[in-house]
Design a protein around this motif. Structure first.
Motif, short mmCIF file in Angstrom:
data_model
loop_
_atom_site.label_atom_id
_atom_site.label_comp_id
_atom_site.label_asym_id
_atom_site.label_seq_id
_atom_site.Cartn_x
_atom_site.Cartn_y
_atom_site.Cartn_z
N ILE A 132 1.02 -0.93 -0.41
CA ILE A 132 0.24 -0.14 -0.61
C ILE A 132 1.15 1.31 0.22
N THR A 134 1.35 5.55 0.74
CA THR A 134 1.64 6.37 2.03
C THR A 134 -0.08 6.80 1.76
N ASP A 135 -0.39 7.23 0.77
CA ASP A 135 -1.88 8.10 0.29
C ASP A 135 -2.81 6.76 -0.18
N GLY A 136 -2.18 5.96 0.32
CA GLY A 136 -3.49 4.43 -0.26
C GLY A 136 -3.56 3.99 -1.38
N LYS A 202 3.51 4.32 6.79
CA LYS A 202 2.05 3.64 6.29
C LYS A 202 1.20 3.95 6.71
N ALA A 205 -1.92 5.72 5.97
CA ALA A 205 -2.79 5.15 5.26
C ALA A 205 -3.61 3.51 5.13
N HIS A 208 -7.19 4.27 7.29
CA HIS A 208 -8.40 4.63 6.43
C HIS A 208 -8.33 3.43 6.11
N TRP A 218 -8.94 7.14 -0.02
CA TRP A 218 -8.11 5.86 -0.53
C TRP A 218 -8.15 5.06 -0.68
#
Length: 258
Positions: A132, A134-136, A202, A205, A208, A218
């Motif tokens: 995954i 860092t921004d999802g 992480k 992310a 979320h 996300w």
């Protein structure tokens, strides 16, 4: 969704156990292969078992998640090169058993459709390995991606290009702007998904993914709708989970479902 919290060095063995169980039941199983740093311990663990004669992938097949557009064959950062070095060359897949989307195709749209067809013709992915961003993002499904998307051309975000610059000697200008990637809908077709995430970077992310609302902001949150997802994280990646004590409690009282 199963959340498993373990030391980083243990995560690869957990996924390798699942792969070994799958291959024992179905020697011709189809694996979904991710690149990047997250799966490396998995590939190390599987390769060791193949070397030790405990596991064979001779009848198995694999499909990559994505490929950059515009990197020539043999380029060290081309994902077909990376997956070969990190995994394929270290195990006993048959020649041609692992394939990825064709980032060199003259008709990229056609190449994406052909890739979807090839996954379907193989019977679909039995076990998909994921990391995954860092921004999802998962694969290269960046924030704002359609939750029903299929394999397609995507433009990478500035954040993803910055994150991936480390693979290009720190030169962000060398990171391509475009890629071919399996869509979120494609990934959701896999029968079992195992996502591995480690480190503080992480944690947001992961929070979320596991506990947030499902949102294209996300993209990984779509996995909440999958019937069989295992999220494997270390303490750092789990640090922002509100229900972390519950996950540890359930983990202590039952094994990861196989």
């Amino acid at each position: 969704m199963d959340v498993v919290i373990a030391r980083e060095r243990e995560l690869g063995e957990i996924v390798a156990d699942e792969i070994a169980t799958l291959i024992d039941a179905r020697p011709d199983a189809v694996l979904g292969l991710a690149t990047g740093s997250s799966p490396l311990r998995i590939y190390d663990a599987v390769a060791q078992r193949v070397r030790d004669g405990e596991l064979t992938l001779a009848r198995a097949r694999g499909f990559m998640l994505d490929e950059y557009v515009g990197l020539p064959p043999g380029h060290p950062c081309r994902y077909s090169t990376v997956i070969d070095e990190d995994f394929v060359s270290r195990v006993d897949f048959a020649p041609g058993a692992v394939r990825g989307p064709d980032g060199d195709a003259a008709d990229l749209t056609r190449a994406c459709a052909d890739y979807e067809d090839s996954i379907r013709e193989a019977g679909g992915v039995d076990l998909q390995i994921l990391g995954i961003g860092t921004d999802g993002h998962i694969a290269f499904n960046e924030p704002g991606s359609s939750l029903a998307s299929r394999t397609r051309v995507k433009t990478l975000t500035a954040q993803t290009r910055t994150d991936n610059a480390r693979f290009f000697g720190g030169d962000i200008d060398a990171v391509p702007y475009h890629c071919l990637t399996q869509g979120l809908g494609t990934i959701m077709d896999a029968r079992h998904i195992m996502l591995v995430a480690t480190g503080d970077a992480k944690a947001e992310a992961v929070a979320h993914l596991v506990e947030g609302p499902v949102s294209a902001r996300w993209p990984a949150t779509i996995l909440q709708h999958h019937p069989r997802v295992s999220v494997l994280v270390d303490d750092a990646a789990a640090s922002r989970l509100a229900l972390v004590d519950y996950y540890r409690h359930t983990q202590a009282h039952r094994h990861l479902v196989s």
